[in-house]
Design an enzyme around this catalytic site. Structure first.
Site, mmCIF file in Angstrom:
data_model
loop_
_atom_site.group_PDB
_atom_site.id
_atom_site.type_symbol
_atom_site.label_atom_id
_atom_site.label_comp_id
_atom_site.label_asym_id
_atom_site.label_seq_id
_atom_site.Cartn_x
_atom_site.Cartn_y
_atom_site.Cartn_z
ATOM 1 C CB SER A 671 -0.958 -0.042 1.198
ATOM 2 O OG SER A 671 -1.969 0.926 1.070
ATOM 3 C CG ASP A 744 -6.762 -2.417 -4.008
ATOM 4 O OD1 ASP A 744 -7.518 -1.998 -3.126
ATOM 5 O OD2 ASP A 744 -5.523 -2.275 -3.970
ATOM 6 C CG HIS A 778 -5.575 -2.504 -0.043
ATOM 7 N ND1 HIS A 778 -4.909 -1.922 -1.091
ATOM 8 C CD2 HIS A 778 -4.958 -2.034 1.089
ATOM 9 C CE1 HIS A 778 -3.952 -1.132 -0.635
ATOM 10 N NE2 HIS A 778 -3.960 -1.190 0.682
#
Length: 811
Positions: A671, A744, A778
């Site tokens: 991330s 995601d 994610h």
């Protein structure tokens, strides 16, 4: 083909992306055995204590789902991800077994009569703890079950009728009834997609500013709207322990329900139209109604409008009532907050927020409880003379707590904590809670003394403690503290004097387990659980918390892992994997604080870098990457310079210890850590290779703010440009592996971020590889996806880091 994937492919084709050269299917791969065995290690049960702490529930969770499970039909609408067959969430990690363990004596009891194929969730004890309710998900829906805690026998109460689209689908009444949110029996058949659209999709702005962060899975057309309304259509029902049930109140798109402490009233939030194509369902308009527990409407407390036009900034909020809750110390009194600045943090105003209360039967006028010049941060209730009121301000990291007297609103709040939320050295912690006669969690205190538990941040790392905090004198008295070589924290206080409590105790090689401690009787702590070490193969690996300085004198830290028995003097240097996640600070002094504990158990998650200690690497984990902007300066004004300085200092440390080979250091992150990795490879040649998972690389695609950046692209275009690795793709000379979940849904990290960055890198001749994981969000969930991710990472590290010298010799 999934509608969202179709849209993505169309977009890529529109922008001239060659799908043939960028998309190639491969089979799932498995990493080396030493890594795969760790992934397949059994999970440790989760624990839930009863009120007195006499016993605990042991929740044994299922392992990672298969890719077949993840590939089941999924509906992505209004910011939600639903399983259309169950009217529940599509991505959960359920419980597959349930036991009870006695704190004293350690007897363990298996719950009998559980579902044949358990996928349990939503556990909730009745107020007197004689019964335990939970939900069970089948292929066709979600049912309600109950356990008689006197016989430890489970049984099914309803068919597959629960609607768990937005969670919180069951609640106990004091009379041993369970109120559930069920699917509306009259909702009919699922809306069918039209064979052809009825017209174009139109959005229009009337000139009012409507800045929003980038969201995934939003409504896109009238059919999406019909689907959302269908799956939200709910009916509240009361279910008796004999399985009988009856509807209460009208059906509707019920968002949430909350029962008053005395069980007399319900607060029901119901979504209404118009829906939005710009924001998720959490920001759709809704009514807040007060019902009797039998479903008669008493009052409409608020009508919350569509929240599309919220001001920018992390201290911005909605106008009108929010955070509507029941007071925990009263039978049926509501409290809520109303912004006086229109939700705009830029407005200068003395009384920014007012907190109101309204007491049953709700026929009177709302009463002002207190106010703040900042943002409301919550209230921890005790009784009608004492409550802890929290205020916050994200921009400055301000965290303030005051004592208020609910019975005398004119009495000024008494501030007893005023600190930076980033300051872990001076964090007295959070109040200990107990359960009052209404079955609600309230603050445990003795007059002005509040019992607190703190992480215990220090220059030696975290050493948690239990204390009393005098809210008058601001004096803290530590009652108990974790002692080296253990990391131990209080999880349950058992008496009013905090002399008996349960701790969770662990060390580097000792699996966390629960212990019974009694400081008054001065007897040796008693071990309550005996969970096995799940990672036998990494017992003995070496772990140390190291500190070092940045070139400007800022103190930094990292946790270093090396293989068992490794001695740099005898064994020489190792390849290194450095893993990090940048964080922004408004104070250099606070940014320099040591975080984490060298005594914490080495717990492996699916995304951990520690796997590679089994492959002969040194690991620098939790490598501090502070970005500091003091006073009027914003941290991101100096993001690149500070990021590079952090990396240089970390490399100098691991090399100076004689552990790391300077020429064989890889860097990675997930991330914002992926964003960091790409930036480091854009602006330095410090690393042999990089690994970037699920990142964002072009900040112009997140123009209304990201992470802690509150300015918009139009307010600080140079910051957005300079912080975007995409802007500097032509500078990358270091091999970089990009991995991204194809589904995601995290704000800002759209899969197209990796797709466009990969094409920019490829177009400039960089050595790079892009891996899209089907059906993954994610965070990655399917076992096949996790194993394949680790295989990709291992292959990359072996080729470009560990064997970098051999690779260069071939050239």
């Amino acid at each position: 083909m999934n509608r969202r994937v179709t849209k993505l492919i169309f977009t890529l084709a529109f922008f001239g992306v060659s799908l043939g050269s960028n998309f190639a299917q491969t089979t799932y791969q498995i990493p080396p055995k030493e890594i795969a065995d760790l992934v397949n290690s059994p999970s440790t049960p989760s624990v839930v204590f009863n009120k007195s702490g006499d016993w605990m529930l042991l929740l044994e969770r299922a392992g990672n789902p298969s890719i077949e499970d993840l590939a089941q039909p999924e509906l992505r609408i209004a910011g939600l991800r639903l399983n259309p067959a169950t009217s529940g969430p599509s991505r959960t990690r359920s419980v597959e077994n349930l036991k009870v363990k006695m704190t004293a004596g350690g007897e363990e009891i298996q719950i009998k009569g559980l579902p044949a194929k358990p996928k349990m969730d939503g556990f909730s004890l009745s107020r007197d703890e004689k019964y335990l309710a939970f939900t069970q998900t089948e292929s066709t829906g979600i049912s309600l079950w109950v356990v008689d805690m006197s016989t430890f026998q489970a049984r099914q109460l309803t068919e597959n009728i629960l609607n768990d689209v937005m969670g919180g689908s069951l609640i106990w009444t004091p009379e041993h009834e369970i109120i559930i949110r069920a699917t509306n029996p009259a909702r009919g058949e699922i809306p069918k997609a039209p064979a052809a659209p009825s017209g174009p999709i139109v959005q229009e702005s009337s000139g009012n500013a409507a800045p929003n962060r980038t969201y995934q899975d939003l409504l896109a057309n009238p059919h999406d709207e019909a689907l959302f309304a269908y799956f939200m259509d709910s009916q509240l029902m009361v279910v008796n322990l004999d399985g009988s049930k009856k509807p209460i109140g009208p059906s509707g798109m019920i968002k949430s329900m909350d029962l008053s402490p005395d069980g007399s009233y319900l607060v029901v939030e119901t979504i209404k139209k118009p829906f939005s194509y710009l924001v998720p369902a959490s920001r759709f308009p809704y009514d807040v109604d007060i019902w009797t527990k039998t479903g008669q409407k008493v009052k409409t407390l608020a009508q919350i409008p569509l929240d599309e036009n919220r001001p920018t900034g992390f201290d911005a909020t909605v106008a009108g009532p929010r955070n509507i809750n029941w007071r925990a110390d009263q039978p049926a009194t509501l409290y809520w907050v109303e912004a006086q600045d229109g939700g705009d943090a830029k407005v200068e105003i003395a009384e920014r927020e007012i907190i109101y209360t309204l007491k049953a039967p709700f026929s009177g006028e709302k009463q002002k409880l207190t106010s703040t010049a900042y943002r409301f941060g919550g209230i921890a209730w005790s009784d009608d003379t004492f409550a802890i009121f929290s205020e916050r301000w994200s921009r400055t990291r301000m965290d303030r707590k005051s004592v208020i007297n609910p019975s005398d609103p004119k009495q000024a709040p008494r501030v007893f904590i005023d600190r930076s939320s980033d300051d872990i050295y001076n964090d007295p912690g959070d109040p200990v809670v107990t359960v009052n006669e209404l079955g609600q969690r309230v603050v445990l205190r003795k007059n002005d003394l509040v019992f607190m538990t703190s992480e215990g941040g220090s220059s030696e790392g975290s050493m948690p403690y239990l204390s009393t905090f005098d809210t008058q004198t601001k004096e803290e008295k530590i009652l108990w503290r974790s002692q080296a070589p253990y990391y131990e924290r209080v999880v349950k206080v058992l008496d009013d004097e905090a002399t008996a409590f349960i701790t969770l105790k662990e060390s580097t090689d000792i699996q966390p387990n629960y212990w019974l401690v009694n400081t008054r009787k001065r007897i040796a702590p008693i071990q309550v659980t005996d969970f096995a070490h799940p990672y036998e193969s990494i017992k003995g690996i070496q772990k140390q918390l190291v500190t070092y300085e940045r070139n400007d004198g800022l103190n930094l830290s990292a946790v270093v892992y090396t293989p068992a028995g490794y001695d740099p003097a005898k064994d020489g240097t190792l390849p290194v994997l450095m893993w990090a996640y940048p964080r922004e600070y408004k104070s250099a002094e606070i940014a320099a604080q040591v975080r984490g504990s060298k005594y914490a158990f080495t717990r492996l998650s699916w995304g951990s870098p520690i796997y590679w200690v089994t492959r002969g690497y040194a690991i620098m984990d939790q490598t501090e990457m502070p970005i500091v902007g003091e006073g009027e300066e914003e941290p991101n004004d100096y993001f690149i310079e500070q990021l590079v300085a952090n990396a240089e200092a970390a490399i100098d440390k691991i090399v100076g210890m004689g552990i790391g080979d300077r020429m064989r250091i890889g860097v990675g992150g997930h991330s914002y850590g992926a964003f960091m990795t790409a930036n480091l490879l854009s602006h330095t040649n410090l690393f042999a290779a990089g690994i970037a998972r699920s990142g964002a690389y072009n900040r112009t695609l997140t123009p209304f703010g990201f992470q802690y950046e509150q300015r918009t692209y139009w307010e600080a275009p140079e910051v957005y440009f300079n912080m975007s690795p995409f802007s500097f793709a032509h500078k990358v000379e270091t091999p970089i592996l990009l991995i991204h979940g194809e589904a995601d849904n995290n704000s800002g990290t759209f899969p197209i971020q990796s797709e466009r960055y990969y094409n920019a890198l490829k177009g400039h001749g960089a050595t790079t590889r892009l891996v899209f994981l089907p059906h993954e969000s994610h965070g990655y969930a399917a076992k096949e996806s996790i194993l394949h991710t680790l295989w990709e990472m291992d292959t990359w590290l072996e080729k470009y880091v560990k064997n970098k010298n051999k690779l260069e010799e071939k050239k």
